[in-house]
Design an enzyme around this catalytic site. Sequence first.
Site, PDB file in Angstrom:
ATOM      1  N   TYR A  72     -20.005  -7.340 -24.554  1.00 30.86           N
ATOM      2  CA  TYR A  72     -19.002  -8.265 -25.092  1.00 30.86           C
ATOM      3  C   TYR A  72     -19.259  -9.702 -24.641  1.00 30.86           C
ATOM      4  CZ  TYR A  72     -16.077  -4.177 -26.187  1.00 30.86           C
ATOM      5  OH  TYR A  72     -15.580  -3.002 -26.682  1.00 30.86           O
ATOM      6  N   LYS A 131      -3.842   6.837   4.375  1.00 28.61           N
ATOM      7  CA  LYS A 131      -3.010   6.440   3.233  1.00 28.61           C
ATOM      8  C   LYS A 131      -3.890   6.209   2.002  1.00 28.61           C
ATOM      9  CE  LYS A 131      -3.291   1.575   4.657  1.00 28.61           C
ATOM     10  NZ  LYS A 131      -2.613   0.485   5.392  1.00 28.61           N
ATOM     11  N   ARG A 140       6.294  -8.883   7.259  1.00 31.72           N
ATOM     12  CA  ARG A 140       6.222  -7.925   6.165  1.00 31.72           C
ATOM     13  C   ARG A 140       7.184  -6.812   6.564  1.00 31.72           C
ATOM     14  NH1 ARG A 140       0.307  -5.484   4.704  1.00 31.72           N
ATOM     15  NH2 ARG A 140       1.013  -3.970   6.230  1.00 31.72           N
ATOM     16  N   HIS A 146       1.977  -4.646  13.617  1.00 35.02           N
ATOM     17  CA  HIS A 146       0.754  -4.754  12.820  1.00 35.02           C
ATOM     18  C   HIS A 146       0.321  -6.220  12.790  1.00 35.02           C
ATOM     19  CE1 HIS A 146      -2.189  -3.317   9.988  1.00 35.02           C
ATOM     20  NE2 HIS A 146      -1.651  -3.853   8.903  1.00 35.02           N
ATOM     21  N   CYS A 160     -17.593  -3.214 -19.289  1.00 33.48           N
ATOM     22  CA  CYS A 160     -16.576  -2.871 -20.282  1.00 33.48           C
ATOM     23  C   CYS A 160     -15.637  -1.801 -19.713  1.00 33.48           C
ATOM     24  CB  CYS A 160     -17.232  -2.360 -21.553  1.00 33.48           C
ATOM     25  SG  CYS A 160     -18.566  -3.425 -22.146  1.00 33.48           S
ATOM     26  N   MET A 161     -14.735  -1.315 -20.525  1.00 33.94           N
ATOM     27  CA  MET A 161     -13.771  -0.333 -20.036  1.00 33.94           C
ATOM     28  C   MET A 161     -14.449   0.962 -19.595  1.00 33.94           C
ATOM     29  SD  MET A 161     -10.538   1.458 -21.959  1.00 33.94           S
ATOM     30  CE  MET A 161      -9.750  -0.082 -22.384  1.00 33.94           C
ATOM     31  N   ASP A 162     -15.470   1.381 -20.350  1.00 37.23           N
ATOM     32  CA  ASP A 162     -16.063   2.702 -20.135  1.00 37.23           C
ATOM     33  C   ASP A 162     -17.531   2.664 -19.729  1.00 37.23           C
ATOM     34  OD1 ASP A 162     -13.655   3.661 -21.442  1.00 37.23           O
ATOM     35  OD2 ASP A 162     -14.606   2.989 -23.314  1.00 37.23           O
ATOM     36  N   ARG A 222      -4.959   2.286  15.494  1.00 33.34           N
ATOM     37  CA  ARG A 222      -4.786   2.809  14.128  1.00 33.34           C
ATOM     38  C   ARG A 222      -5.969   2.314  13.294  1.00 33.34           C
ATOM     39  NH1 ARG A 222      -0.193  -0.067  14.950  1.00 33.34           N
ATOM     40  NH2 ARG A 222      -0.799  -1.453  13.265  1.00 33.34           N
TER      41      ARG A 222
HETATM   42  C1  LIG Z   1      -3.441   0.267   6.557  1.00 37.41           C
HETATM   43  C2  LIG Z   1      -2.899   0.087   7.911  1.00 37.41           C
HETATM   44  C3  LIG Z   1      -3.715   0.222   9.045  1.00 37.41           C
HETATM   45  C4  LIG Z   1      -5.215   0.384   8.970  1.00 37.41           C
HETATM   46  O1  LIG Z   1      -5.796  -0.880   8.765  1.00 37.41           O
HETATM   47  P1  LIG Z   1      -7.395  -1.051   8.689  1.00 37.41           P
HETATM   48  O2  LIG Z   1      -7.597  -2.503   8.584  1.00 37.41           O
HETATM   49  O3  LIG Z   1      -7.822  -0.311   7.476  1.00 37.41           O
HETATM   50  O4  LIG Z   1      -7.919  -0.452   9.937  1.00 37.41           O
HETATM   51  C5  LIG Z   1      -3.116   0.162  10.281  1.00 37.41           C
HETATM   52  N1  LIG Z   1      -1.797  -0.045  10.394  1.00 37.41           N
HETATM   53  C6  LIG Z   1      -0.986  -0.231   9.328  1.00 37.41           C
HETATM   54  C7  LIG Z   1       0.448  -0.481   9.524  1.00 37.41           C
HETATM   55  C8  LIG Z   1      -1.515  -0.183   8.051  1.00 37.41           C
HETATM   56  O5  LIG Z   1      -0.718  -0.356   7.006  1.00 37.41           O
END
Ligand SMILES: *Cc1c(COP(=O)(O)O)cnc(C)c1O
Length: 409
Positions: free
Chosen positions: A293, A65, A163, A195, A342-344, A250
């Site tokens: 700055y 992701k 969540r 999760h 700074c920004m850049d 995951r």
């Molecule tokens: C982002 C995410 C992960 C991966 O988590 P890490 O801490 O980067 O390994 C696994 N499961 C879900 C649902 C996530 O949103």
Amino acid sequence: MTDAGCDDRTVLPATEPVPGAATATPPAGGPRAEALIELDAVRHNVALLSGAAARSGAETMVVVKADGYGHGAPGVARAALSAGATRLGVATLDEALAVRSAGIDAPLLSWLHLPDEDFAAAVAAGVELSVSSREHLAAVLAGARAAGRPVRLHLKADTGLSRNGCPPGEWAGLVDDAEVAAADGTAELTAVWSHLARADEPGDPSIDAQAARLHEAVAHVRARGFAPLRHLANSAATLTRPDLHLDLVRTGIAAYGLDPIAQPADSPLRPAMTLRGRVALVKTVPAGEGVSYGHEFVSTGPRVLALVPLGYADGVPRRGNDRGRMRVRIGGTIRPVAGRVCMDQFVVDCGTPGALEVAVGDPVELFGTGAADGPTAREWADELGTIHYEIVTGIKGRVRRTVRDGGGA
Ligand SMILES: *Cc1c(COP(=O)(O)O)cnc(C)c1O
């Protein structure tokens, strides 16, 4: 975040840190601002993680992701699949379709949707979908009917993160609907999952409590005659809780070489992203000159300053040097940043005249593998009171991404 748990790593062997190729001097005339991605590092990390998962009898999903945590999803996905991952995970349908557009046909799960999204396109592309409510399930099933093929469902249980995920009181209703859809061929009940909220705090009692709730949710589905895959572990749980690998882990951040808990010098993980720029201007200022700055840095004697053209618009945090502790690798050594980002652009304090040979065009490493005491994304995060996830996913703006694929690990 906590340092607890660096001693209870049972999963990965400690290895000698492999000096990243990224520490080598980049070619002259390279981009002004570059995120160099080493796919060999991704392969190395995924091989370690999927090896650990396999020892528990689990498959490995690598999470790509947010464009592969800022590393480029397609390259990371291919590298991960070549190194032992069997599945990919993303948050959104657009991310899933982008993976498919890159020609990657591995099992792919997407998990964060509004109910009015285009699920037909996702099902047609063979994307597995997570649902957390009856409303979402109904929308996904309509998509499956429109696509003319069954959708592979991952039913997400809220086991204590509060969540996404279906709360326990609504679980039976969600499973009822999924059972009907499975019976009429609209869906396959592929997995039950959840999760963790505090996996990066090994030993926290919420971890076992969440696992117990997941097992209850699974038992309910099994009692209806299904045999779903079960998955719970993110990177932190993959590293510290082999008993929670279940059928599938995951892993996100660890695949990119960043340890979610602590990164000892002998960490076997290899950070895959190096952020670097080049010196745009070198000058010497006399004593008493304020720099950048707000004049937070004032020269105490004659100073050589190097200007680096990356700033907060590129993902270098404006507050990164608030305490004067930001450092970069320049001229083969580590030097502090002078004054505010700074920004850049920002300025590097190269010391008294003659102390360091530095010239316009020279490479500057902002963060990387940490080899040879180089600066790291974790260091930035610690300074800002955030996590390295936010640093690497925040590189943007004018930074060019270079994906280097050595073809091995
Ligand atoms: C982002 C995410 C992960 C991966 O988590 P890490 O801490 O980067 O390994 C696994 N499961 C879900 C649902 C996530 O949103």
